[in-house]
Scaffold this motif. Structure first.
Motif, PDB file in Angstrom:
ATOM      1  N   HIS A   7      -5.139  -1.996   7.658  1.00  0.00           N
ATOM      2  CA  HIS A   7      -6.124  -1.149   6.992  1.00  0.00           C
ATOM      3  C   HIS A   7      -5.686  -0.612   5.637  1.00  0.00           C
ATOM      4  O   HIS A   7      -4.506  -0.432   5.377  1.00  0.00           O
ATOM      5  CB  HIS A   7      -6.496   0.022   7.902  1.00  0.00           C
ATOM      6  CG  HIS A   7      -7.182  -0.428   9.156  1.00  0.00           C
ATOM      7  ND1 HIS A   7      -8.522  -0.690   9.211  1.00  0.00           N
ATOM      8  CD2 HIS A   7      -6.699  -0.679  10.389  1.00  0.00           C
ATOM      9  CE1 HIS A   7      -8.834  -1.081  10.432  1.00  0.00           C
ATOM     10  NE2 HIS A   7      -7.748  -1.089  11.183  1.00  0.00           N
ATOM     11  N   TYR A   8      -6.712  -0.329   4.837  1.00  0.00           N
ATOM     12  CA  TYR A   8      -6.495   0.222   3.513  1.00  0.00           C
ATOM     13  C   TYR A   8      -7.079   1.635   3.463  1.00  0.00           C
ATOM     14  O   TYR A   8      -8.064   1.922   4.156  1.00  0.00           O
ATOM     15  CB  TYR A   8      -7.204  -0.632   2.461  1.00  0.00           C
ATOM     16  CG  TYR A   8      -6.700  -2.053   2.404  1.00  0.00           C
ATOM     17  CD1 TYR A   8      -5.749  -2.424   1.462  1.00  0.00           C
ATOM     18  CD2 TYR A   8      -7.166  -3.005   3.300  1.00  0.00           C
ATOM     19  CE1 TYR A   8      -5.279  -3.729   1.403  1.00  0.00           C
ATOM     20  CE2 TYR A   8      -6.698  -4.311   3.256  1.00  0.00           C
ATOM     21  CZ  TYR A   8      -5.762  -4.679   2.311  1.00  0.00           C
ATOM     22  OH  TYR A   8      -5.292  -5.948   2.248  1.00  0.00           O
ATOM     23  N   GLY A   9      -6.517   2.474   2.636  1.00  0.00           N
ATOM     24  CA  GLY A   9      -7.043   3.829   2.501  1.00  0.00           C
ATOM     25  C   GLY A   9      -8.168   3.877   1.482  1.00  0.00           C
ATOM     26  O   GLY A   9      -8.430   2.899   0.773  1.00  0.00           O
ATOM     27  N   GLY A  10      -8.835   5.001   1.411  1.00  0.00           N
ATOM     28  CA  GLY A  10      -9.956   5.141   0.490  1.00  0.00           C
ATOM     29  C   GLY A  10      -9.543   5.042  -0.972  1.00  0.00           C
ATOM     30  O   GLY A  10     -10.325   4.600  -1.818  1.00  0.00           O
ATOM     31  N   ASP A  11      -8.327   5.424  -1.268  1.00  0.00           N
ATOM     32  CA  ASP A  11      -7.872   5.368  -2.654  1.00  0.00           C
ATOM     33  C   ASP A  11      -7.835   3.937  -3.153  1.00  0.00           C
ATOM     34  O   ASP A  11      -7.964   3.692  -4.351  1.00  0.00           O
ATOM     35  CB  ASP A  11      -6.475   5.965  -2.760  1.00  0.00           C
ATOM     36  CG  ASP A  11      -6.405   7.294  -2.053  1.00  0.00           C
ATOM     37  OD1 ASP A  11      -7.183   8.186  -2.419  1.00  0.00           O
ATOM     38  OD2 ASP A  11      -5.599   7.421  -1.114  1.00  0.00           O
ATOM     39  N   ALA A  12      -7.654   3.011  -2.230  1.00  0.00           N
ATOM     40  CA  ALA A  12      -7.609   1.603  -2.623  1.00  0.00           C
ATOM     41  C   ALA A  12      -8.913   1.204  -3.319  1.00  0.00           C
ATOM     42  O   ALA A  12      -8.906   0.385  -4.241  1.00  0.00           O
ATOM     43  CB  ALA A  12      -7.350   0.729  -1.405  1.00  0.00           C
ATOM     44  N   ILE A  13     -10.001   1.778  -2.901  1.00  0.00           N
ATOM     45  CA  ILE A  13     -11.283   1.477  -3.561  1.00  0.00           C
ATOM     46  C   ILE A  13     -11.213   1.875  -5.021  1.00  0.00           C
ATOM     47  O   ILE A  13     -11.572   1.101  -5.911  1.00  0.00           O
ATOM     48  CB  ILE A  13     -12.444   2.252  -2.909  1.00  0.00           C
ATOM     49  CG1 ILE A  13     -12.574   1.921  -1.428  1.00  0.00           C
ATOM     50  CG2 ILE A  13     -13.755   1.942  -3.634  1.00  0.00           C
ATOM     51  CD1 ILE A  13     -13.636   2.749  -0.718  1.00  0.00           C
ATOM     52  N   VAL A  14     -10.741   3.084  -5.249  1.00  0.00           N
ATOM     53  CA  VAL A  14     -10.674   3.587  -6.617  1.00  0.00           C
ATOM     54  C   VAL A  14      -9.720   2.758  -7.453  1.00  0.00           C
ATOM     55  O   VAL A  14     -10.016   2.392  -8.594  1.00  0.00           O
ATOM     56  CB  VAL A  14     -10.249   5.071  -6.618  1.00  0.00           C
ATOM     57  CG1 VAL A  14     -10.196   5.598  -8.033  1.00  0.00           C
ATOM     58  CG2 VAL A  14     -11.201   5.890  -5.772  1.00  0.00           C
ATOM     59  N   VAL A  15      -8.576   2.446  -6.872  1.00  0.00           N
ATOM     60  CA  VAL A  15      -7.600   1.631  -7.592  1.00  0.00           C
ATOM     61  C   VAL A  15      -8.228   0.293  -7.964  1.00  0.00           C
ATOM     62  O   VAL A  15      -8.162  -0.139  -9.120  1.00  0.00           O
ATOM     63  CB  VAL A  15      -6.333   1.401  -6.733  1.00  0.00           C
ATOM     64  CG1 VAL A  15      -5.424   0.378  -7.398  1.00  0.00           C
ATOM     65  CG2 VAL A  15      -5.600   2.701  -6.495  1.00  0.00           C
TER      66      VAL A  15
ATOM     67  N   VAL B 298      -1.920  -1.966  -4.606  1.00  0.00           N
ATOM     68  CA  VAL B 298      -2.685  -1.663  -3.400  1.00  0.00           C
ATOM     69  C   VAL B 298      -1.830  -2.127  -2.241  1.00  0.00           C
ATOM     70  O   VAL B 298      -1.289  -3.233  -2.277  1.00  0.00           O
ATOM     71  CB  VAL B 298      -4.033  -2.430  -3.390  1.00  0.00           C
ATOM     72  CG1 VAL B 298      -4.694  -2.334  -2.024  1.00  0.00           C
ATOM     73  CG2 VAL B 298      -4.960  -1.896  -4.464  1.00  0.00           C
ATOM     74  N   VAL B 299      -1.672  -1.255  -1.265  1.00  0.00           N
ATOM     75  CA  VAL B 299      -0.907  -1.660  -0.088  1.00  0.00           C
ATOM     76  C   VAL B 299      -1.688  -1.364   1.179  1.00  0.00           C
ATOM     77  O   VAL B 299      -2.313  -0.307   1.295  1.00  0.00           O
ATOM     78  CB  VAL B 299       0.449  -0.923   0.032  1.00  0.00           C
ATOM     79  CG1 VAL B 299       1.565  -1.786  -0.484  1.00  0.00           C
ATOM     80  CG2 VAL B 299       0.407   0.413  -0.667  1.00  0.00           C
ATOM     81  N   ALA B 300      -1.630  -2.311   2.106  1.00  0.00           N
ATOM     82  CA  ALA B 300      -2.274  -2.098   3.392  1.00  0.00           C
ATOM     83  C   ALA B 300      -1.294  -1.412   4.319  1.00  0.00           C
ATOM     84  O   ALA B 300      -0.089  -1.635   4.242  1.00  0.00           O
ATOM     85  CB  ALA B 300      -2.704  -3.431   3.992  1.00  0.00           C
ATOM     86  N   ASP B 301      -1.843  -0.582   5.164  1.00  0.00           N
ATOM     87  CA  ASP B 301      -1.051   0.080   6.179  1.00  0.00           C
ATOM     88  C   ASP B 301      -1.437  -0.625   7.478  1.00  0.00           C
ATOM     89  O   ASP B 301      -2.416  -0.277   8.110  1.00  0.00           O
ATOM     90  CB  ASP B 301      -1.440   1.565   6.202  1.00  0.00           C
ATOM     91  CG  ASP B 301      -0.780   2.304   7.344  1.00  0.00           C
ATOM     92  OD1 ASP B 301       0.246   1.815   7.848  1.00  0.00           O
ATOM     93  OD2 ASP B 301      -1.315   3.367   7.731  1.00  0.00           O
ATOM     94  N   GLY B 302      -0.669  -1.639   7.844  1.00  0.00           N
ATOM     95  CA  GLY B 302      -1.063  -2.488   8.963  1.00  0.00           C
ATOM     96  C   GLY B 302      -2.254  -3.333   8.519  1.00  0.00           C
ATOM     97  O   GLY B 302      -2.185  -4.012   7.512  1.00  0.00           O
TER      98      GLY B 302
END
Lengths: 219, 219
Positions: A147-155, A141-145
């Motif tokens: 924030h995290y993207g929605g895929d992070a939830i699934v991961v 899981v990687v943050a972009d600044g």
DNA sequence: CCGGGCCTCAACCGCTGATCGAGGGTTGGG
DNA sequence: CCCAACCCTCGATCAGCGGTTGAGGCCCGG
């Protein structure tokens, strides 16, 4: 008068110019279905803002030109309201015409670009901060600044479920590697910008991957 | 060269791998509506050619991913038959940007284990024997004795589409490796027999993989 | 105070996209 | 030859979507 608010009859006359099949009862119906929510006067009359009219125009256009069901249009509007952006499925590959026709499939149930804070992600995925930390340290899981993207939830959710089977984040590194390679291959074809084509290609490779895994499971 | 012609039941099993809601009666219905016209045996049984199957695939995809009414799909097919390409309207301009959400089929809704001969696989996937040969030589498709599983159809189709982007079978080896590793991990947990748990775990890892790929695509 | 506009709510409607079942032929293996 | 599995047609039926209709009644401008 900055904001003219229109009665249902006035809206009707406006939209009639553009869409032949619209009636008063249809407008009321669309409200009942939750596609617009005009304000009301004290006595209960509907008052449509310019935005409401715009919204109706969107609905009627999507219906007429794309044949979308109201249910789907409603979802799109919901996404738009939240400032998110959805995406449209292209036409299927023509039978007996192998042109590189786009084909959308089960890749991504939402199509919505989400931006979550760390706290939001933890809440949405229902995982511990500890697990998330581990996932980050392994690059899953990687943050972009901030924030995290929605895929992070699934991961995160998948990782949590796998943990219940005794599979820990560190065992998941190969998944990261595989995903990186897959994306690398895609970018080699479509370039470093994310386009419609990128998504299609990703959908394809994911489909391939899924089928391969299935095919290699024990009989 | 004898083209394999399939009975309605065989077609059903093939399409079930890809589309969950298809039934025999639906296939007959689609014929009644003029969307396909399979040949008949002397005794009246339907005989579907590879083209017919492809046509059905087009219909089912357009229905599922674009929500098109059969009437419209029929027009498109008619246009395609005449060598034209169907016109497709883009999304409305109104409240915001492009969009959309296809749906997620899950990992293995099929239940029945498909067993295809080589000829059947070629017909069902609509790929050349040459491509299939290459896929086999890279271990992407494997026969179990004289038969192939249903996933082989999906693998072959995906490979064919990827080929249109210039991605050849040999570029796909890493997918095989990744899938093998993934299955290895699963087997470590659930043992070498395929159980309910195997499937669940596989569904999980595939979900993880998909989300990882999505998350790593360029923004 | 009247007429057109608007309101709600429940009932109804036509079309699409199928599904079901009865009744019956076909095919292939034992 | 028989039986199971498969396939056929045709008419009835169905569920959901996308509205329409109408009864009964309030609101508002002239």
């Amino acid at each position: 008068m900055a904001k003219p608010e229109l009665s249902i009859g006035e809206v009707l006359r406006i939209l009639r110019a553009e869409f032949s099949g619209v009636t008063i009862s249809k407008l009321r119906f669309l409200e009942a279905e939750g596609l617009v929510s005009p304000a009301r006067t004290a006595s209960g009359y509907r008052k449509f803002s310019a935005d409401d009219v715009e919204r109706l125009r969107y609905v009627l256009t999507a219906q007429r030109d794309q044949y979308l069901p109201l249910k789907v249009i409603k979802e799109h509007l919901g996404a738009i309201d939240r400032g998110l952006r959805p995406a449209v499925a292209g036409p299927p590959v023509a039978p007996s015409a192998p042109s590189a026709g786009p084909r959308a499939d089960d890749f991504g149930a939402t199509g919505i670009e989400l931006r979550l804070t760390r706290a939001e992600l933890l809440a949405a995925a229902g995982v511990s901060a500890e697990l998330l930390g581990e996932l980050e340290s392994h690059g899953l899981v990687v943050a972009d600044g901030k924030h995290y993207g929605g895929d992070a939830i699934v991961v995160a959710q998948a990782a949590a479920e796998l943990a219940a089977y005794g599979i820990e984040p560190r065992h998941l590194r190969p998944f990261r590697t595989a995903a990186d390679r897959e994306v690398g291959l895609i970018e080699q074809v479509t370039g470093p910008r994310r386009t419609e084509q990128t998504e299609q290609l990703a959908a394809l490779t994911v489909r391939l991957h899924t089928a391969l895994v299935r095919s290699r499971l024990p009989r």
